[in-house]
Design a protein around this motif. Structure first.
Motif, PDB file in Angstrom:
ATOM      1  N   PRO A  43      15.034 -40.180 -57.415  1.00  0.00           N
ATOM      2  CA  PRO A  43      13.591 -40.347 -57.621  1.00  0.00           C
ATOM      3  C   PRO A  43      13.273 -40.615 -59.090  1.00  0.00           C
ATOM      4  O   PRO A  43      13.985 -40.157 -59.991  1.00  0.00           O
ATOM      5  CB  PRO A  43      13.013 -39.001 -57.169  1.00  0.00           C
ATOM      6  CG  PRO A  43      14.051 -38.413 -56.263  1.00  0.00           C
ATOM      7  CD  PRO A  43      15.368 -38.875 -56.813  1.00  0.00           C
ATOM      8  N   ARG A 110       9.170 -47.111 -50.916  1.00  0.00           N
ATOM      9  CA  ARG A 110       8.637 -46.070 -51.803  1.00  0.00           C
ATOM     10  C   ARG A 110       8.788 -44.682 -51.189  1.00  0.00           C
ATOM     11  O   ARG A 110       7.989 -43.783 -51.451  1.00  0.00           O
ATOM     12  CB  ARG A 110       7.178 -46.340 -52.160  1.00  0.00           C
ATOM     13  CG  ARG A 110       6.213 -46.420 -50.993  1.00  0.00           C
ATOM     14  CD  ARG A 110       4.789 -46.491 -51.512  1.00  0.00           C
ATOM     15  NE  ARG A 110       3.827 -46.660 -50.447  1.00  0.00           N
ATOM     16  CZ  ARG A 110       2.519 -46.559 -50.606  1.00  0.00           C
ATOM     17  NH1 ARG A 110       2.026 -46.261 -51.799  1.00  0.00           N
ATOM     18  NH2 ARG A 110       1.693 -46.745 -49.595  1.00  0.00           N
ATOM     19  N   LEU A 129      10.129 -37.784 -49.833  1.00  0.00           N
ATOM     20  CA  LEU A 129       9.094 -37.965 -50.846  1.00  0.00           C
ATOM     21  C   LEU A 129       8.557 -39.388 -50.782  1.00  0.00           C
ATOM     22  O   LEU A 129       9.315 -40.349 -50.927  1.00  0.00           O
ATOM     23  CB  LEU A 129       9.655 -37.699 -52.242  1.00  0.00           C
ATOM     24  CG  LEU A 129      10.316 -36.343 -52.472  1.00  0.00           C
ATOM     25  CD1 LEU A 129      10.773 -36.224 -53.922  1.00  0.00           C
ATOM     26  CD2 LEU A 129       9.378 -35.199 -52.099  1.00  0.00           C
ATOM     27  N   LYS A 130       7.259 -39.519 -50.571  1.00  0.00           N
ATOM     28  CA  LYS A 130       6.631 -40.841 -50.557  1.00  0.00           C
ATOM     29  C   LYS A 130       5.892 -41.043 -51.867  1.00  0.00           C
ATOM     30  O   LYS A 130       5.012 -40.262 -52.222  1.00  0.00           O
ATOM     31  CB  LYS A 130       5.658 -40.961 -49.385  1.00  0.00           C
ATOM     32  CG  LYS A 130       5.041 -42.352 -49.254  1.00  0.00           C
ATOM     33  CD  LYS A 130       4.185 -42.460 -48.014  1.00  0.00           C
ATOM     34  CE  LYS A 130       3.582 -43.852 -47.866  1.00  0.00           C
ATOM     35  NZ  LYS A 130       2.750 -43.951 -46.645  1.00  0.00           N
ATOM     36  N   GLY A 131       6.299 -42.093 -52.590  1.00  0.00           N
ATOM     37  CA  GLY A 131       5.693 -42.379 -53.884  1.00  0.00           C
ATOM     38  C   GLY A 131       6.541 -41.926 -55.048  1.00  0.00           C
ATOM     39  O   GLY A 131       6.042 -41.799 -56.168  1.00  0.00           O
ATOM     40  N   ALA A 132       7.848 -41.702 -54.788  1.00  0.00           N
ATOM     41  CA  ALA A 132       8.730 -41.137 -55.818  1.00  0.00           C
ATOM     42  C   ALA A 132       9.500 -42.193 -56.598  1.00  0.00           C
ATOM     43  O   ALA A 132      10.475 -41.876 -57.265  1.00  0.00           O
ATOM     44  CB  ALA A 132       9.705 -40.150 -55.183  1.00  0.00           C
ATOM     45  N   SER A 150      -2.208 -40.893 -50.985  1.00  0.00           N
ATOM     46  CA  SER A 150      -1.356 -39.738 -50.698  1.00  0.00           C
ATOM     47  C   SER A 150      -2.163 -38.603 -50.078  1.00  0.00           C
ATOM     48  O   SER A 150      -1.693 -37.916 -49.159  1.00  0.00           O
ATOM     49  CB  SER A 150      -0.677 -39.260 -51.983  1.00  0.00           C
ATOM     50  OG  SER A 150       0.100 -40.292 -52.558  1.00  0.00           O
ATOM     51  N   THR A 176       1.495 -36.461 -60.163  1.00  0.00           N
ATOM     52  CA  THR A 176       2.603 -36.780 -61.068  1.00  0.00           C
ATOM     53  C   THR A 176       2.220 -36.681 -62.537  1.00  0.00           C
ATOM     54  O   THR A 176       3.100 -36.624 -63.397  1.00  0.00           O
ATOM     55  CB  THR A 176       3.117 -38.201 -60.797  1.00  0.00           C
ATOM     56  OG1 THR A 176       2.061 -39.139 -61.069  1.00  0.00           O
ATOM     57  CG2 THR A 176       3.586 -38.343 -59.352  1.00  0.00           C
ATOM     58  N   VAL A 197       2.704 -37.764 -55.209  1.00  0.00           N
ATOM     59  CA  VAL A 197       3.820 -37.812 -54.259  1.00  0.00           C
ATOM     60  C   VAL A 197       3.487 -36.861 -53.121  1.00  0.00           C
ATOM     61  O   VAL A 197       3.084 -35.717 -53.357  1.00  0.00           O
ATOM     62  CB  VAL A 197       5.148 -37.384 -54.923  1.00  0.00           C
ATOM     63  CG1 VAL A 197       6.271 -37.323 -53.891  1.00  0.00           C
ATOM     64  CG2 VAL A 197       5.514 -38.332 -56.058  1.00  0.00           C
ATOM     65  N   CYS A 199       5.148 -34.958 -49.801  1.00  0.00           N
ATOM     66  CA  CYS A 199       6.416 -34.626 -49.161  1.00  0.00           C
ATOM     67  C   CYS A 199       6.206 -34.607 -47.655  1.00  0.00           C
ATOM     68  O   CYS A 199       5.515 -33.732 -47.123  1.00  0.00           O
ATOM     69  CB  CYS A 199       6.944 -33.278 -49.639  1.00  0.00           C
ATOM     70  SG  CYS A 199       8.518 -32.823 -48.851  1.00  0.00           S
TER      71      CYS A 199
END
Length: 363
Positions: A43, A110, A129-132, A150, A176, A197, A199
């Motif tokens: 990530p 992503r 993890l979405k957006g990591a 998110s 983040t 992010v 989870c």
């Protein structure tokens, strides 16, 4: 260890990466990935991770207690900055049909899975993890996510679970501390937004598209290994069936028909029912431009990019489920000698959906 908390006692497994073929190339570069089910990828570091929200119910399911959530490292872990024992981060390789057209390789652009935790019921759950950050499957995108989208996924997945709809779950939402540029209205005026992010949690994130890509490439060895893994992990009762591929497909047909009935029951419109967004376990997956009906309108879609054809409108979701299942049948066909059981299962989708619809409306 000094200063340790229950967070340190979490033990992740790596069933997916242990069992399936890996991308032999270590570089995190956008490319075609052949002969593999996933690419290992770290990530991207977040500048200032901070916990925004978490689901106490999902945490309890995973055996994560309040002390672990309160640990300052919790946000670091679920932003992707800190790996715990047993984590083996990866992005999955898959393809799919998008708006009815074969799109070739897609993959987790992503989303980065950390591994599996065994929940309190003894069932493995994958944490993703979405957006990591970017992966080899990010194409022209940055692999990041903004708080706006998110938060929608975090809230909707938990709401759907409490509405009784099969769905992925959400453990937590982490800011983040970084800014991400997005064109929110797609009008040529991008602006910086806070990054985040989410989870996601599910027994599996395997999609129809995982099977489709291997089949489309004629990679029957990878297709077979993926099939064997899915049966062993998620449908062990089918392992001894005379025709296990046909038996698996029939079960996915049933799960998909039941899922679509549940969507219609609550007035939910997924918005992007591409085959890469269809779960092999019959779960609602990938919350993007979703919505719920206000007034009953079977032609309504929340997806502005689908406004011209309304392929994925509310009233067409049962038909799209059927079409997507046909594509899965085509992908599994190389594993069998006789296609007749697949045809019978596809033909049975309509009656299974109708039966579910009648039960739902009579309840």
């Amino acid at each position: 260890m000094p200063g340790s908390t229950s967070l340190d006692r979490l033990r992740f497994a790596s069933r997916f990466t242990d069992a399936l073929p890996a991308d032999p190339v270590a570089a995190n570069q956008r490319r075609q990935v052949e002969g593999a089910c996933y690419s290992r990828v770290a990530p991207a570091p977040a500048g200032r991770p901070h916990l925004l929200a978490h689901s106490a119910e999902v945490a309890e399911l995973l055996g994560i207690d309040a002390d672990a959530v309160a640990d300052p490292r919790f946000a670091e872990v679920f932003a992707g900055n800190l790996l715990l024992a047993g984590m083996d981060p990866y992005a999955a390789c898959y393809g799919g049909h998008q708006f009815g057209n074969w799109a070739g390789q897609l993959g987790d652009g992503r989303a980065i899975a950390l591994g599996e935790l065994t929940d309190v019921d003894g069932r493995p759950q994958t944490l993703q993890l979405k957006g990591a950050g970017p992966t080899p499957y990010s194409r022209t995108a940055d692999g990041l996510a903004v708080l706006r989208s998110s938060l929608r996924e975090f809230l909707c997945s938990e709401a759907m679970a409490h509405l009784g709809v099969p769905t992925t779950r959400a453990l937590c939402l982490v800011g983040t501390g970084d800014l991400v540029m997005r064109d929110m209205l797609y009008d040529g005026h991008p602006a910086m937004e806070p990054g985040a992010v989410v989870c996601r949690v599910a027994p599996s994130f395997v999609r129809f598209g995982n099977f489709q890509l291997a089949a489309a490439r004629g990679d029957i060895a990878t297709l077979r290994r993926l099939f064997d893994f899915v049966v062993a992990e998620h449908f062990p009762e089918l392992a001894g069936a005379p025709a296990p591929a046909a038996a698996l497909f029939a079960e996915v047909v049933r799960l998909t028909a039941d899922l679509v009935v549940e969507w219609l029951r609550v007035g939910f419109v997924h918005g992007v029912l591409n085959t890469d967004n269809m779960s092999i376990l019959g779960l609602t997956i990938d919350y993007g431009p979703y919505g719920w009906l206000d007034d009953y309108d079977p032609d309504w879609t929340p997806n502005t990019t689908d406004a011209a054809t309304r392929r994925y409108r509310f009233g067409r979701q049962p038909h799209v489920g059927h079409w997507n299942l046909v594509q899965l049948a085509n992908a599994l066909h190389p594993l069998v000698d006789d296609a007749e059981p697949f045809q019978a299962a596809v033909d049975g989708y309509v009656s299974q959906f109708d039966d579910g619809w009648r039960r739902m409306t009579a309840a």
